[in-house]
Structure formats: structure tokens, C-alpha cells
Design a protein around this motif. Structure first.
Motif, PDB file in Angstrom:
ATOM      1  N   GLY A 173       0.819  -1.214   0.000  1.00 32.55           N
ATOM      2  CA  GLY A 173       0.000   0.000   0.000  1.00 32.55           C
ATOM      3  C   GLY A 173       0.849   1.259   0.000  1.00 32.55           C
ATOM      4  O   GLY A 173       0.702   2.138  -0.862  1.00 32.55           O
ATOM      5  N   GLY A 174       1.744   1.358   0.960  1.00 36.39           N
ATOM      6  CA  GLY A 174       2.607   2.533   1.048  1.00 36.39           C
ATOM      7  C   GLY A 174       3.575   2.647  -0.115  1.00 36.39           C
ATOM      8  O   GLY A 174       3.868   3.757  -0.583  1.00 36.39           O
ATOM      9  N   LEU A 175       4.071   1.507  -0.604  1.00 38.62           N
ATOM     10  CA  LEU A 175       5.006   1.546  -1.735  1.00 38.62           C
ATOM     11  C   LEU A 175       4.302   1.952  -3.023  1.00 38.62           C
ATOM     12  O   LEU A 175       4.887   2.661  -3.855  1.00 38.62           O
ATOM     13  N   LEU A 176       3.058   1.507  -3.202  1.00 38.50           N
ATOM     14  CA  LEU A 176       2.295   1.958  -4.366  1.00 38.50           C
ATOM     15  C   LEU A 176       2.093   3.472  -4.322  1.00 38.50           C
ATOM     16  O   LEU A 176       2.216   4.158  -5.340  1.00 38.50           O
ATOM     17  N   VAL A 181       4.696   2.625   5.905  1.00 38.28           N
ATOM     18  CA  VAL A 181       4.806   1.175   5.712  1.00 38.28           C
ATOM     19  C   VAL A 181       5.193   0.501   7.025  1.00 38.28           C
ATOM     20  O   VAL A 181       4.588  -0.500   7.439  1.00 38.28           O
ATOM     21  N   VAL A 182       6.209   1.045   7.690  1.00 40.69           N
ATOM     22  CA  VAL A 182       6.663   0.460   8.959  1.00 40.69           C
ATOM     23  C   VAL A 182       5.576   0.586  10.019  1.00 40.69           C
ATOM     24  O   VAL A 182       5.306  -0.353  10.781  1.00 40.69           O
ATOM     25  N   SER A 183       4.927   1.747  10.066  1.00 43.55           N
ATOM     26  CA  SER A 183       3.852   1.963  11.030  1.00 43.55           C
ATOM     27  C   SER A 183       2.723   0.951  10.835  1.00 43.55           C
ATOM     28  O   SER A 183       2.219   0.366  11.796  1.00 43.55           O
ATOM     29  N   PHE A 184       2.337   0.737   9.581  1.00 42.76           N
ATOM     30  CA  PHE A 184       1.249  -0.197   9.299  1.00 42.76           C
ATOM     31  C   PHE A 184       1.642  -1.631   9.650  1.00 42.76           C
ATOM     32  O   PHE A 184       0.831  -2.389  10.179  1.00 42.76           O
ATOM     33  N   GLN A 185       2.891  -1.994   9.383  1.00 44.59           N
ATOM     34  CA  GLN A 185       3.328  -3.342   9.718  1.00 44.59           C
ATOM     35  C   GLN A 185       3.285  -3.588  11.221  1.00 44.59           C
ATOM     36  O   GLN A 185       2.875  -4.664  11.675  1.00 44.59           O
ATOM     37  N   VAL A 222     -13.600  -4.524   8.769  1.00 40.54           N
ATOM     38  CA  VAL A 222     -12.424  -3.908   9.395  1.00 40.54           C
ATOM     39  C   VAL A 222     -11.195  -4.098   8.514  1.00 40.54           C
ATOM     40  O   VAL A 222     -10.398  -3.174   8.315  1.00 40.54           O
ATOM     41  N   LEU A 223     -11.029  -5.297   7.964  1.00 46.28           N
ATOM     42  CA  LEU A 223      -9.860  -5.580   7.132  1.00 46.28           C
ATOM     43  C   LEU A 223      -9.800  -4.645   5.922  1.00 46.28           C
ATOM     44  O   LEU A 223      -8.770  -4.006   5.669  1.00 46.28           O
ATOM     45  N   VAL A 224     -10.895  -4.538   5.190  1.00 46.39           N
ATOM     46  CA  VAL A 224     -10.892  -3.708   3.981  1.00 46.39           C
ATOM     47  C   VAL A 224     -10.717  -2.233   4.340  1.00 46.39           C
ATOM     48  O   VAL A 224      -9.908  -1.513   3.728  1.00 46.39           O
ATOM     49  N   THR A 225     -11.434  -1.779   5.351  1.00 48.83           N
ATOM     50  CA  THR A 225     -11.379  -0.359   5.723  1.00 48.83           C
ATOM     51  C   THR A 225      -9.979   0.067   6.144  1.00 48.83           C
ATOM     52  O   THR A 225      -9.456   1.092   5.689  1.00 48.83           O
ATOM     53  N   THR A 226      -9.336  -0.726   6.979  1.00 49.83           N
ATOM     54  CA  THR A 226      -8.012  -0.353   7.481  1.00 49.83           C
ATOM     55  C   THR A 226      -6.963  -0.407   6.376  1.00 49.83           C
ATOM     56  O   THR A 226      -6.042   0.427   6.337  1.00 49.83           O
ATOM     57  N   HIS A 227      -7.092  -1.359   5.463  1.00 48.55           N
ATOM     58  CA  HIS A 227      -6.110  -1.451   4.383  1.00 48.55           C
ATOM     59  C   HIS A 227      -6.265  -0.298   3.384  1.00 48.55           C
ATOM     60  O   HIS A 227      -5.287   0.106   2.750  1.00 48.55           O
ATOM     61  N   VAL A 228      -7.472   0.228   3.247  1.00 50.66           N
ATOM     62  CA  VAL A 228      -7.658   1.427   2.431  1.00 50.66           C
ATOM     63  C   VAL A 228      -7.094   2.654   3.169  1.00 50.66           C
ATOM     64  O   VAL A 228      -6.356   3.461   2.595  1.00 50.66           O
ATOM     65  N   LEU A 229      -7.429   2.784   4.441  1.00 54.02           N
ATOM     66  CA  LEU A 229      -6.997   3.954   5.210  1.00 54.02           C
ATOM     67  C   LEU A 229      -5.480   4.047   5.317  1.00 54.02           C
ATOM     68  O   LEU A 229      -4.920   5.150   5.364  1.00 54.02           O
ATOM     69  N   CYS A 230      -4.793   2.905   5.340  1.00 55.66           N
ATOM     70  CA  CYS A 230      -3.335   2.940   5.490  1.00 55.66           C
ATOM     71  C   CYS A 230      -2.663   3.557   4.271  1.00 55.66           C
ATOM     72  O   CYS A 230      -1.514   4.004   4.354  1.00 55.66           O
ATOM     73  N   GLU A 246      -6.172   2.355  -6.456  1.00 58.63           N
ATOM     74  CA  GLU A 246      -5.104   1.438  -6.059  1.00 58.63           C
ATOM     75  C   GLU A 246      -5.244   1.019  -4.597  1.00 58.63           C
ATOM     76  O   GLU A 246      -4.912  -0.119  -4.236  1.00 58.63           O
ATOM     77  N   ALA A 247      -5.756   1.906  -3.754  1.00 54.75           N
ATOM     78  CA  ALA A 247      -6.001   1.537  -2.355  1.00 54.75           C
ATOM     79  C   ALA A 247      -7.052   0.425  -2.269  1.00 54.75           C
ATOM     80  O   ALA A 247      -6.926  -0.527  -1.484  1.00 54.75           O
ATOM     81  N   VAL A 248      -8.093   0.537  -3.078  1.00 56.88           N
ATOM     82  CA  VAL A 248      -9.150  -0.487  -3.078  1.00 56.88           C
ATOM     83  C   VAL A 248      -8.616  -1.804  -3.636  1.00 56.88           C
ATOM     84  O   VAL A 248      -8.899  -2.889  -3.092  1.00 56.88           O
ATOM     85  N   LEU A 249      -7.842  -1.747  -4.707  1.00 62.68           N
ATOM     86  CA  LEU A 249      -7.254  -2.969  -5.268  1.00 62.68           C
ATOM     87  C   LEU A 249      -6.369  -3.662  -4.238  1.00 62.68           C
ATOM     88  O   LEU A 249      -6.406  -4.896  -4.091  1.00 62.68           O
ATOM     89  N   PHE A 250      -5.584  -2.889  -3.517  1.00 62.68           N
ATOM     90  CA  PHE A 250      -4.714  -3.414  -2.455  1.00 62.68           C
ATOM     91  C   PHE A 250      -5.539  -4.059  -1.348  1.00 62.68           C
ATOM     92  O   PHE A 250      -5.289  -5.203  -0.937  1.00 62.68           O
ATOM     93  N   ALA A 251      -6.567  -3.365  -0.877  1.00 61.85           N
ATOM     94  CA  ALA A 251      -7.372  -3.855   0.246  1.00 61.85           C
ATOM     95  C   ALA A 251      -8.178  -5.088  -0.128  1.00 61.85           C
ATOM     96  O   ALA A 251      -8.232  -6.064   0.639  1.00 61.85           O
ATOM     97  N   VAL A 252      -8.812  -5.073  -1.282  1.00 60.54           N
ATOM     98  CA  VAL A 252      -9.653  -6.202  -1.682  1.00 60.54           C
ATOM     99  C   VAL A 252      -8.798  -7.429  -1.983  1.00 60.54           C
ATOM    100  O   VAL A 252      -9.240  -8.565  -1.791  1.00 60.54           O
TER     101      VAL A 252
END
Length: 301
Positions: A22-25, A45-49, A159-167, A185-191
Motif C-alpha cells: 500500500g505505502g510503496l504503491l 509502511v513500517v507503522s502499518f506493519q 475492518v480488514l478492507v477499511t483499514t487497508h484502504v486507510l493505510c 489502487e487503495a481499493v485494489l490493495f485492500a480487496v
């Protein structure tokens, strides 16, 4: 000491490097020519991990205490049929207090790295970015702790989809604004992660149902998971369509096509062949392929 590091590595799911995508994209969308972009995106990226790590520790703690992890890993003969090395509490590699301390440390480190990223950013919406990050931080542990979202209908998946978009969105706000391409791209990453999770939950549906988890698999069984998988891959296709409708180059569809094709193959392996863990592994590969295609498109644009 080395053995403990390995156990914490497994507990925190650090081997799932796809969480960095997500962060690298976002970095490839913004451009790699500014040091500030590198600093903000890499700290995100580090924060999300670490946020993932702390939440996984809390989830494993819940699964250990309510017995669902043990139930899902046991075979018909009462012996462990799956590799418990990935579950340090089950294997005895870590104790409950150790897992609790790791969860607290991980969340603290997540806040520290996000705070550093916000300090390094100079965008006009840093306070909005901080609010989005805090929302993500508040939501992520709720999967099986606090509000226990996974014990409410489709709450875990939400929760999974929402947080992966927000990150992806909070560092975008920190340095500027959110474009249609970033949303897509955030949605593609999360889904992509939802597709993986749906296959995992199907494999765990018996134990989850016994302890009251209300994942889609636990509530509706295999037919429900199959429908959810089809809808999820359709959502990825819709995200590509959204970007094109917003004026993104048609090359974007070509860049996303290989990853989308492998995601469709994943759904086929799950729905038609009932090979859930194989489908899960295809999902990981689809994430890799999607990232590669989108990163190349972003850098070439």
C-alpha cells in the motif's frame, strides 16, 4: 534470544511482506524524486506493519483463549494437522504475558513511526491525515479485541478492507491530496487481502462458528464464501473501471490485468475446486502481480 526473535516474527506475521504494498504503491504514484515522499511513505509502511503485528498478537490471544485456534489446527485424530509453528501460543513458543507485551509494544511503535512521518510531511492536510491514521489505529485491533468485530456479522471483513484502504490514504493526505488513482489502487490493495482472508476463514469456519465468530464463512458456509469471493473480484474490476472513468490512462487497465486475472484464477480454485489453501496462496501471488503491474504503470506515467 534468536529463538524469541523467530517467535515474535511469526506472531507479528512479518513474513507477509505484501502489507508493504500500500505505502510503496503510494510512493510510486507520488514520484520517487522527492526525499519527503520516501520518508513519509516508508514510515507509513513500517507503522502499518507494526499495527498489523499488534493486531495479530491480540487476535492470536483471543483464538488461544477461546479455543478456536486449537480447534482449527487439530485433526480428526486429536493431533495437530496443521503447522502450529505459526501460532506461538499454541506451540508454546511464547507465553500469554509475552504476547500481551508485544501487542502493546507494536502499537506504540506504530504510533511512533506514523508520528515521525507526519512530522516529516509538509502537506496542507496533515491534521486530516493524523485523524485518518488514528481511525485506522482504532479500528485495526477491533477485529477480535475491544469491539470484537469478527464476532459481529461480516465485521471482521469490514475492518480488514477499511483499514487497508486507510493505510494508503493517510500518508497521501499528509503530503497532498487523494487522487482517483490513489483511491483505485487503495481499493485494489485492500480487496486483494480480502480475497486471501476469505479463503483462510473458509478453512477455519468450524472452529470460528463454535466460538461465535461471525465471519462470512462461519455464517453462510461455503456458498456464502463463494459469493463473497466473486463479489470481491468484481469490486477489483470496478475499481479499475472507476479509475478509467476518472480520466486515468487506459494503460492502467492493462497494468492491472495480470493481477486481476490471477485473482480470478484464485476464485476459480476456491469456488469450483474447493482448494481453499491453494487459492489463498494464489491470492498472495495475485497481490504480488498486481503490485508489480501498478508500480510499473505509476513510475512510467
Amino acid at each position: 534470544m534468536r529463538a524469541d526473535i523467530v517467535q515474535y516474527w511469526r506472531l507479528g506475521k512479518f513474513r507477509v511482506y505484501q502489507h508493504a504494498y500500500g505505502g510503496l504503491l503510494l510512493l510510486t504514484v507520488l514520484g520517487v524524486d522527492r526525499l519527503q515522499y520516501w520518508a513519509v511513505c516508508l514510515t507509513s509502511v513500517v507503522s502499518f506493519q507494526f499495527m498489523i503485528s499488534g493486531s495479530c498478537a491480540l487476535d492470536d490471544l483471543t483464538g488461544y483463549r477461546n479455543g478456536s485456534d486449537r480447534r482449527n489446527y487439530l485433526g480428526a485424530d486429536g493431533e495437530f494437522a496443521r503447522d502450529v509453528a505459526t501460532k506461538p501460543l499454541l506451540s508454546g513458543g511464547l507465553t500469554v504475558p509475552q504476547v500481551q507485551r508485544w501487542a502493546a509494544l507494536s502499537m506504540t511503535l506504530s504510533v511512533a513511526f506514523a508520528g515521525l512521518g507526519l512530522l516529516l510531511a509538509d502537506g496542507p492536510h496533515r491534521w486530516a491525515a493524523a485523524a485518518v491514521y488514528l481511525l485506522c489505529l482504532a479500528l485495526m485491533p477491533q477485529y477480535s479485541w475491544g469491539l470484537r468485530a469478527s464476532f459481529h456479522p461480516a465485521g471482521g471483513e469490514t475492518v480488514l478492507v477499511t483499514t487497508h484502504v486507510l493505510c494508503v490514504l493517510w500518508p497521501a493526505l499528509a503530503v497532498g491530496s487523494i487522487s482517483a488513482l490513489m483511491w483505485s489502487e487503495a481499493v485494489l490493495f485492500a480487496v486483494g487481502f480480502l480475497l486471501i482472508s476469505l479463503c483462510s476463514n473458509e478453512n477455519d469456519q468450524v472452529g470460528d462458528r463454535e466460538v461465535g465468530r461471525k465471519t462470512i464463512a462461519a455464517m453462510f458456509g461455503t456458498p456464502g464464501t463463494s459469493v463473497a469471493l466473486v463479489l470481491a473480484v468484481a469490486a477489483q474490476a470496478a475499481a479499475v473501471g472507476f479509475a478509467l472513468a476518472a480520466g486515468v490512462s487506459a494503460w492502467f487497465a492493462l497494468a492491472a490485468a495480470p493481477g486481476l486475472a490471477l485473482a480470478i484464477a484464485q476464485v476459480w480454485a476456491a469456488v469450483a475446486r474447493r482448494r481453499w489453501m491453494y487459492a489463498r496462496s494464489l491470492g498472495m501471488k495475485a497481490c504480488n502481480l498486481m503490485f508489480a503491474g501498478l508500480a510499473i504503470f505509476n513510475l512510467a506515467s
